[in-house]
Design an enzyme around this catalytic site. Structure first.
Site, PDB file in Angstrom:
ATOM      1  N   HIS A   1       0.763  -1.240  -0.204  1.00 42.19           N
ATOM      2  CA  HIS A   1      -0.157   0.065   0.026  1.00 42.19           C
ATOM      3  C   HIS A   1       0.922   1.076   0.191  1.00 42.19           C
ATOM      4  O   HIS A   1       1.644   1.419   0.878  1.00 42.19           O
ATOM      5  CB  HIS A   1      -0.915   0.067   1.340  1.00 42.19           C
ATOM      6  CG  HIS A   1      -1.792   1.121   1.278  1.00 42.19           C
ATOM      7  ND1 HIS A   1      -3.107   1.311   0.799  1.00 42.19           N
ATOM      8  CD2 HIS A   1      -1.735   2.438   1.704  1.00 42.19           C
ATOM      9  CE1 HIS A   1      -3.656   2.547   0.733  1.00 42.19           C
ATOM     10  NE2 HIS A   1      -2.728   3.277   1.464  1.00 42.19           N
ATOM     11  N   CYS A   2       0.504   2.240  -1.056  1.00 46.42           N
ATOM     12  CA  CYS A   2       1.600   3.326  -1.178  1.00 46.42           C
ATOM     13  C   CYS A   2       0.811   4.588  -0.771  1.00 46.42           C
ATOM     14  O   CYS A   2       0.038   4.929  -1.095  1.00 46.42           O
ATOM     15  CB  CYS A   2       2.043   3.372  -2.694  1.00 46.42           C
ATOM     16  SG  CYS A   2       3.195   4.904  -2.816  1.00 46.42           S
ATOM     17  N   ILE A   3       1.576   5.020   0.464  1.00 47.14           N
ATOM     18  CA  ILE A   3       0.860   6.178   0.837  1.00 47.14           C
ATOM     19  C   ILE A   3       1.062   7.459  -0.097  1.00 47.14           C
ATOM     20  O   ILE A   3       0.159   8.352   0.221  1.00 47.14           O
ATOM     21  CB  ILE A   3       1.393   6.635   2.323  1.00 47.14           C
ATOM     22  CG1 ILE A   3       2.940   6.557   2.260  1.00 47.14           C
ATOM     23  CG2 ILE A   3       0.804   5.812   3.480  1.00 47.14           C
ATOM     24  CD1 ILE A   3       3.551   7.375   3.671  1.00 47.14           C
TER      25      ILE A   3
END
Ligand SMILES: [Zn+2]
Ligand SMILES: [Zn+2]
Length: 343
Positions: A178-180
């Site tokens: 999951h890429c912030i």
């Protein structure tokens, strides 16, 4: 003030980069270093502030929110504003070749297109409609991905290579991470956009770094500063040396120097990360699989847990089918027909 703010910003950026590398590395020593630092902080900071910091960190890192997208665009805007309003004019006066000066804008345009695609594209969310299709895409290796597992939250069967993302609250097909920075998961259907986004981001940072360095070098060459003399603290005439030149450039162009420092560090970090992702793509692994590959599956795999042998099982990647085939899989992923029509 200008100088101090830039310097503090620069230090904060370096500090955050080092902490992030320590957190996401497999190296346990670096991880324990960060944990030790956090424990020291918890002794110094009052309880009420700790509670507020914990809530803020939870909000930032464990829920979907646009904070990092805004920060990303703000930083990109600042870098390009400095390049446009201070460097571009000087570079034209110094007769830089115009297409070289326009290259960062071309890279920015492509980068923003793929940034938007990465943020908005469906990463491969598993639902009732596509569950049976996605179960057919990858075979279960019965080690890291045992068959017949269900996700208790989504109440769906888990296809091989999928994972439930706690931030997005859904299962994602070929889950990478999951890429912030894009406020989205990176999965089977948007890894291609993410790779091009990262490639153009690295290229634009490197291009601005090269142009900033070339600007400073040419400025020194054109102004003949090397042949000048100055009077030192003792009243003696001294010829200009490298240390004096660096000090002069710091005072005359502080923002360009900090821009150079920022984009050089950023280019190195991004190039390292891009190299890592390209290695994963070439060997057909996801970040999730690479991270779990060494140890975590051993503790959870029913085959290993029930086994009387304490021998460590070597994880074998069964999904790699050669360099080009692995890249084709990323750029032409298996998508159900009705999902294609939705786009
Ligand atoms: Zn799930
Ligand atoms: Zn997610």
């Amino acid at each position: 003030m200008d100088f101090l703010v830039l310097f503090l910003f620069y230090l904060a950026f370096l500090f955050i980069s080092v902490v992030m590398i320590c957190i996401f590395t497999k190296n346990q020593r670096l991880k324990s270093l960060v944990l030790g630092g956090a424990q020291v902080c918890s002794c110094v900071i009052p309880q009420c502030l700790q509670g507020a910091a914990r809530r803020l960190l939870h909000q930032l890192f464990h829920t979907r929110n646009p904070a990092f997208i805004i920060l990303h665009l703000l930083l990109q805007g600042l870098v390009y504003a400095e390049y446009t309003f201070e460097m571009f004019g000087y570079c034209q006066e110094l007769e830089f070749y115009l297409p070289y000066l326009l290259l960062p804008y071309l890279l920015l345009g492509v980068n923003l297109v793929f940034f938007t695609l990465t943020c908005s594209a469906n990463p491969g969310t598993i639902n009732k409609a596509n569950e049976s299709f996605l179960l057919q895409v990858y075979e279960f290796d019965d080690v890291m991905f045992p068959g017949n597992l269900r996700c208790f939250t989504c109440d769906l069967r888990k296809p091989a290579r999928s994972k439930h993302c706690r931030v997005c609250d859904c299962c994602v097909h070929r889950f990478d991470h999951h890429c912030i920075w894009v406020n989205n998961c990176i999965g089977a259907w948007n890894t291609r956009y993410f790779l091009i986004y990262l490639l153009t981001l690295t290229a634009s940072a490197a291009t601005i770094a090269i142009l900033s360095a070339a600007f400073l070098v040419r400025l020194v060459a054109v102004s003949d500063l090397y042949q000048e003399t100055y009077i030192d603290d003792f009243g003696h005439f001294q010829s200009v040396d490298t240390i004096f030149l660096i000090q002069y450039l710091f005072l005359a162009f502080p923002r360009v120097i900090f821009l150079l420092g920022f984009v050089v560090v950023l280019s190195l970090l991004l190039a390292g990360y891009l190299g890592f992702l390209l290695y994963l793509a070439a060997t057909n692994q996801t970040t999730n699989e690479w991270y779990r590959g060494d140890w975590s599956w051993c503790q959870h795999c029913p085959l290993v847990a029930g086994s009387p042998s304490s021998e460590p099982h070597i994880y074998e990647n069964i999904y790699s089918h050669g360099f080009w085939s692995n890249f084709r899989e990323i750029f032409l992923p298996a998508i159900p027909c009705y999902e294609k029509k939705k786009k």
